[in-house]
Design a protein around this motif. Sequence first.
Motif, short mmCIF file in Angstrom:
data_model
loop_
_atom_site.label_atom_id
_atom_site.label_comp_id
_atom_site.label_asym_id
_atom_site.label_seq_id
_atom_site.Cartn_x
_atom_site.Cartn_y
_atom_site.Cartn_z
N ASN A 194 5.32 11.97 17.63
CA ASN A 194 5.12 11.16 17.02
C ASN A 194 3.89 11.47 17.00
O ASN A 194 2.51 11.32 15.69
N GLU A 209 6.72 11.58 22.31
CA GLU A 209 5.70 11.95 22.02
C GLU A 209 5.05 13.53 20.72
O GLU A 209 4.00 13.02 20.20
N GLU A 210 5.64 14.19 20.67
CA GLU A 210 5.29 15.64 19.63
C GLU A 210 5.71 15.00 18.55
O GLU A 210 4.86 15.23 17.74
N SER A 242 10.57 11.42 26.41
CA SER A 242 9.43 10.82 26.65
C SER A 242 8.46 12.00 25.72
O SER A 242 7.47 11.81 24.93
N ARG A 243 8.75 13.20 26.05
CA ARG A 243 7.47 14.03 26.06
C ARG A 243 8.21 14.41 24.31
O ARG A 243 6.84 14.43 23.46
#
Length: 113
Positions: free
Chosen positions: A90, A87-88, A83-84
Amino acid sequence: MGKASERQDSPVTGTAADGMVRVSFGADGLIKSVTIAPQAKRLAMGDIADAVLEALSAAQEELLRRVADGRREADQEAAQRLSRELEEINAEYLRQTAVYQQMGAEILKRMDG
């Protein structure tokens, strides 16, 4: 994963016959010890055998539960890490898109001017 991994590395013990029979497994899944208290002499041999099997089964169940908990924890950590990373990715995509939009606007401005 500190406390969970420490717990997973500790021996697993199953008991039966009011604690007179104890079976311990190591974290590797191998039997480390079988202890029969002297007080168990008053039990019939069949009852002692049943108690050993009961303690063995209890220890195996606990070991399996720990393995399942460890897998669940590892899966949760992997999902959080993914997930992290997403996010990075994105955020980087949004930064790059903004740069391309700015470049496009500059090109159109120069073409018009």
